[in-house]
Design a protein around this motif. Structure first.
Motif, PDB file in Angstrom:
ATOM      1  N   ALA A 149      -0.871  -3.102 -12.221  1.00  0.00           N
ATOM      2  CA  ALA A 149       0.368  -2.387 -12.543  1.00  0.00           C
ATOM      3  C   ALA A 149       1.548  -3.044 -11.839  1.00  0.00           C
ATOM      4  O   ALA A 149       1.475  -3.395 -10.659  1.00  0.00           O
ATOM      5  CB  ALA A 149       0.270  -0.924 -12.138  1.00  0.00           C
ATOM      6  N   ARG A 150       2.631  -3.204 -12.570  1.00  0.00           N
ATOM      7  CA  ARG A 150       3.857  -3.781 -12.039  1.00  0.00           C
ATOM      8  C   ARG A 150       5.033  -3.056 -12.686  1.00  0.00           C
ATOM      9  O   ARG A 150       4.882  -2.337 -13.656  1.00  0.00           O
ATOM     10  CB  ARG A 150       3.949  -5.283 -12.354  1.00  0.00           C
ATOM     11  N   GLY A 151       6.214  -3.315 -12.154  1.00  0.00           N
ATOM     12  CA  GLY A 151       7.403  -2.719 -12.735  1.00  0.00           C
ATOM     13  C   GLY A 151       7.547  -1.251 -12.364  1.00  0.00           C
ATOM     14  O   GLY A 151       6.752  -0.697 -11.598  1.00  0.00           O
ATOM     15  N   PRO A 152       8.566  -0.571 -12.905  1.00  0.00           N
ATOM     16  CA  PRO A 152       8.823   0.823 -12.530  1.00  0.00           C
ATOM     17  C   PRO A 152       7.643   1.727 -12.875  1.00  0.00           C
ATOM     18  O   PRO A 152       7.074   1.639 -13.965  1.00  0.00           O
ATOM     19  CB  PRO A 152      10.060   1.193 -13.363  1.00  0.00           C
ATOM     20  N   ALA A 153       7.286   2.583 -11.929  1.00  0.00           N
ATOM     21  CA  ALA A 153       6.234   3.569 -12.158  1.00  0.00           C
ATOM     22  C   ALA A 153       6.864   4.892 -12.579  1.00  0.00           C
ATOM     23  O   ALA A 153       8.015   5.182 -12.265  1.00  0.00           O
ATOM     24  CB  ALA A 153       5.402   3.760 -10.891  1.00  0.00           C
ATOM     25  N   THR A 154       6.082   5.691 -13.282  1.00  0.00           N
ATOM     26  CA  THR A 154       6.499   7.018 -13.701  1.00  0.00           C
ATOM     27  C   THR A 154       5.722   8.055 -12.898  1.00  0.00           C
ATOM     28  O   THR A 154       4.525   7.888 -12.664  1.00  0.00           O
ATOM     29  CB  THR A 154       6.229   7.220 -15.201  1.00  0.00           C
ATOM     30  N   GLY A 155       6.387   9.098 -12.480  1.00  0.00           N
ATOM     31  CA  GLY A 155       5.713  10.157 -11.735  1.00  0.00           C
ATOM     32  C   GLY A 155       6.681  11.259 -11.416  1.00  0.00           C
ATOM     33  O   GLY A 155       7.676  11.474 -12.120  1.00  0.00           O
ATOM     34  N   HIS A 156       6.410  11.966 -10.326  1.00  0.00           N
ATOM     35  CA  HIS A 156       7.295  13.042  -9.887  1.00  0.00           C
ATOM     36  C   HIS A 156       7.415  12.954  -8.380  1.00  0.00           C
ATOM     37  O   HIS A 156       6.410  12.990  -7.662  1.00  0.00           O
ATOM     38  CB  HIS A 156       6.763  14.409 -10.307  1.00  0.00           C
ATOM     39  N   GLN A 157       8.647  12.846  -7.893  1.00  0.00           N
ATOM     40  CA  GLN A 157       8.864  12.521  -6.492  1.00  0.00           C
ATOM     41  C   GLN A 157       8.487  13.651  -5.550  1.00  0.00           C
ATOM     42  O   GLN A 157       7.758  13.457  -4.585  1.00  0.00           O
ATOM     43  CB  GLN A 157      10.335  12.132  -6.271  1.00  0.00           C
ATOM     44  N   LEU A 158       8.986  14.872  -5.793  1.00  0.00           N
ATOM     45  CA  LEU A 158       8.822  15.969  -4.838  1.00  0.00           C
ATOM     46  C   LEU A 158       7.618  16.828  -5.247  1.00  0.00           C
ATOM     47  O   LEU A 158       7.766  17.863  -5.894  1.00  0.00           O
ATOM     48  CB  LEU A 158      10.088  16.823  -4.781  1.00  0.00           C
ATOM     49  N   ALA A 159       6.432  16.393  -4.845  1.00  0.00           N
ATOM     50  CA  ALA A 159       5.243  17.150  -5.220  1.00  0.00           C
ATOM     51  C   ALA A 159       5.025  18.369  -4.318  1.00  0.00           C
ATOM     52  O   ALA A 159       4.445  19.361  -4.748  1.00  0.00           O
ATOM     53  CB  ALA A 159       4.016  16.251  -5.181  1.00  0.00           C
ATOM     54  N   LEU A 160       5.451  18.290  -3.061  1.00  0.00           N
ATOM     55  CA  LEU A 160       5.168  19.333  -2.067  1.00  0.00           C
ATOM     56  C   LEU A 160       3.662  19.583  -1.948  1.00  0.00           C
ATOM     57  O   LEU A 160       3.221  20.661  -1.566  1.00  0.00           O
ATOM     58  CB  LEU A 160       5.900  20.636  -2.403  1.00  0.00           C
ATOM     59  N   THR A 161       2.881  18.580  -2.315  1.00  0.00           N
ATOM     60  CA  THR A 161       1.427  18.608  -2.263  1.00  0.00           C
ATOM     61  C   THR A 161       0.969  17.210  -1.854  1.00  0.00           C
ATOM     62  O   THR A 161       1.527  16.226  -2.334  1.00  0.00           O
ATOM     63  CB  THR A 161       0.829  18.951  -3.649  1.00  0.00           C
ATOM     64  N   THR A 162      -0.008  17.127  -0.987  1.00  0.00           N
ATOM     65  CA  THR A 162      -0.503  15.829  -0.549  1.00  0.00           C
ATOM     66  C   THR A 162      -1.536  15.295  -1.532  1.00  0.00           C
ATOM     67  O   THR A 162      -2.520  15.970  -1.849  1.00  0.00           O
ATOM     68  CB  THR A 162      -1.142  15.924   0.844  1.00  0.00           C
ATOM     69  N   SER A 163      -1.290  14.090  -2.030  1.00  0.00           N
ATOM     70  CA  SER A 163      -2.256  13.344  -2.831  1.00  0.00           C
ATOM     71  C   SER A 163      -2.600  12.065  -2.070  1.00  0.00           C
ATOM     72  O   SER A 163      -2.090  11.835  -0.966  1.00  0.00           O
ATOM     73  CB  SER A 163      -1.679  13.052  -4.218  1.00  0.00           C
ATOM     74  N   TYR A 164      -3.434  11.209  -2.656  1.00  0.00           N
ATOM     75  CA  TYR A 164      -4.018  10.121  -1.881  1.00  0.00           C
ATOM     76  C   TYR A 164      -4.032   8.824  -2.681  1.00  0.00           C
ATOM     77  O   TYR A 164      -4.211   8.827  -3.901  1.00  0.00           O
ATOM     78  CB  TYR A 164      -5.439  10.509  -1.442  1.00  0.00           C
ATOM     79  N   LEU A 165      -3.859   7.706  -1.961  1.00  0.00           N
ATOM     80  CA  LEU A 165      -3.854   6.366  -2.532  1.00  0.00           C
ATOM     81  C   LEU A 165      -4.915   5.525  -1.829  1.00  0.00           C
ATOM     82  O   LEU A 165      -5.252   5.766  -0.666  1.00  0.00           O
ATOM     83  CB  LEU A 165      -2.501   5.690  -2.344  1.00  0.00           C
ATOM     84  N   GLY A 166      -5.388   4.506  -2.523  1.00  0.00           N
ATOM     85  CA  GLY A 166      -6.313   3.574  -1.884  1.00  0.00           C
ATOM     86  C   GLY A 166      -6.479   2.328  -2.726  1.00  0.00           C
ATOM     87  O   GLY A 166      -6.563   2.408  -3.951  1.00  0.00           O
TER      88      GLY A 166
END
Length: 402
Positions: A149-166
């Motif tokens: 994946a490259r370039g601008p990502a789509t999502g939602h900035q203020l989740a107020l919930t912890t998610s995880y990356l790896g």
């Protein structure tokens, strides 16, 4: 300038209670753009925003569904991408603690029968239905991998919930190994739907700004006002989707932060099973440096209402809460706010009105939030204030159709 002319600038096993039956060979909804509807009823959503650059990594995204049901689907969005987004693994499971899932709850999602999907730039795609049931109020973990994946990502900035990356995490695993980084945003996932358990059940979408987004509520506890509304409506199987977006305005925006009207189709009208939209925006328009007048803001409400009615939805309009004490408050902005509220109450063309102003204002100084409901910045309500907003929302009958 006058108040009209200016103002100073919200240990179940995927209790998807699995049936053990083989997944039906149903095709995914074709990726024909962000207005494509999935089946069933939306049970969770987040307004799509442009985030930072995409990366070759895995995501474990934690969301809380509102209505329960069967045949869970997820929608992946590449609304802001400038190239195709490849997802080569997608799973849904039940959160246990942190990045760990309840044992054996993680199930593979498919798209048109395939485990890999390419989402074109500017578009979105629904997964195939996942067999089994998911109960109301479930904390769902949707895990994705986005190689290259490259370039601008789509999502939602203020989740107020912890998610995880790896980078080396396994989206198909139950454990927390490899999920090395916490994120407070949601990435690529923008909606979840179910086939509701209650016949005829529909959904409500809350279209708003930072107050609807939950700013001022306690992170991690799902105390935004749409969460409180979801708990109230849970008994009849109604789904509640939060399309709040911090900083959002009714009238103006840009490509990365579109106005409420510009994102109405993508974030509201395209969601499956929607019956009602609650429109609670406008404070960012009137408190801007060159603030809009009341007639302009209400004209924006009417245009959104017209389009929602044309799509067969009921519209609940909300009055604007007071914000005296916020740095951009002044008497001109207060005059605009009061005139907007007068028009909402008497002539906004809504099917119902949520009098948020009445629910939150201080009786001793109606230009201020009641101190017991103020998060401390004099604009955003606290957890108790969020409950008061939800209590002010009277949704029209599920049979209200235009």
């Amino acid at each position: 300038m006058s108040g009209r002319g200016r103002a100073r600038r919200a240990a179940a096993v995927l209790l998807l209670t699995l049936t053990g039956q083989a997944a039906p060979a149903l095709a995914a909804t074709p990726p024909a753009g962000p207005t494509v509807r999935g089946s069933g009823v939306v049970t969770w959503a987040a307004g799509a925003q442009r985030l930072g650059a995409g990366a070759d990594r895995a995501y474990r995204l934690i969301v809380k569904v509102s209505a329960g049901g069967s045949d869970l689907r997820v929608r992946l969005s590449n609304a802001y991408g400038d190239r195709p987004l490849t997802v080569d693994a997608a799973h849904a499971g039940l959160q246990a603690r942190g990045a760990a899932l309840k044992l054996h709850s993680n199930r593979a999602l498919t798209f048109g029968g395939r485990h890999t999907v390419s989402v074109p730039p500017g578009e979105a795609v629904w997964s195939d239905p996942l067999p089994g049931r998911v109960p109301a109020g479930t904390r769902l973990a949707v895990s994705l991998r986005t190689p290259h994946a490259r370039g601008p990502a789509t999502g939602h900035q203020l989740a107020l919930t912890t998610s995880y990356l790896g980078r080396d995490a396994d989206p198909g695993g139950d454990g927390d190994t490899g999920w090395t980084t916490a994120t407070n945003s949601w990435w690529y996932l923008d909606a979840v739907s179910v086939r509701p358990a209650h016949p005829g059940a529909g959904a409500v979408v809350a279209l708003g700004d930072s107050i609807t987004d939950g700013w001022g509520s306690t992170p991690g506890l799902d105390r935004r006002w749409p969460d409180d509304l979801a708990r109230r409506l849970r008994a009849d199987g109604t789904g509640v989707a939060n399309a709040g977006m911090s900083g959002n305005r009714v009238l103006t925006g840009d490509d990365g932060d579109p106005s409420a009207g510009r994102r109405l189709e993508r974030d509201v009208l395209s969601q499956p099973g929607v019956r009602t939209v609650v429109l609670y925006e406008g404070v960012n328009d009137l408190k801007a440096e060159h603030g809009a007048g009341a007639d302009e803001i209400v004209a924006g409400y009417r245009e959104i209402t017209r389009r929602a009615h044309a799509a067969g939805l009921c519209v609940v309009g909300a009055t604007l809460a007071p914000f005296k004490g916020w740095p951009q408050w002044d008497p001109d902005a207060e005059a605009v706010r009061r005139e907007v509220n007068r028009q909402v109450r008497t002539g906004g063309g809504f099917d119902a009105v949520a009098d948020v102003d009445r629910a939150l204002r201080d009786p001793r100084d109606p230009a201020r939030l009641r101190p017991a409901l103020d998060s401390g910045d004099h604009l955003h309500p606290d957890d108790d204030g969020m409950r008061a907003i939800a209590g002010a929302v009277a949704t029209p009958s599920r049979n209200c159709r235009r």
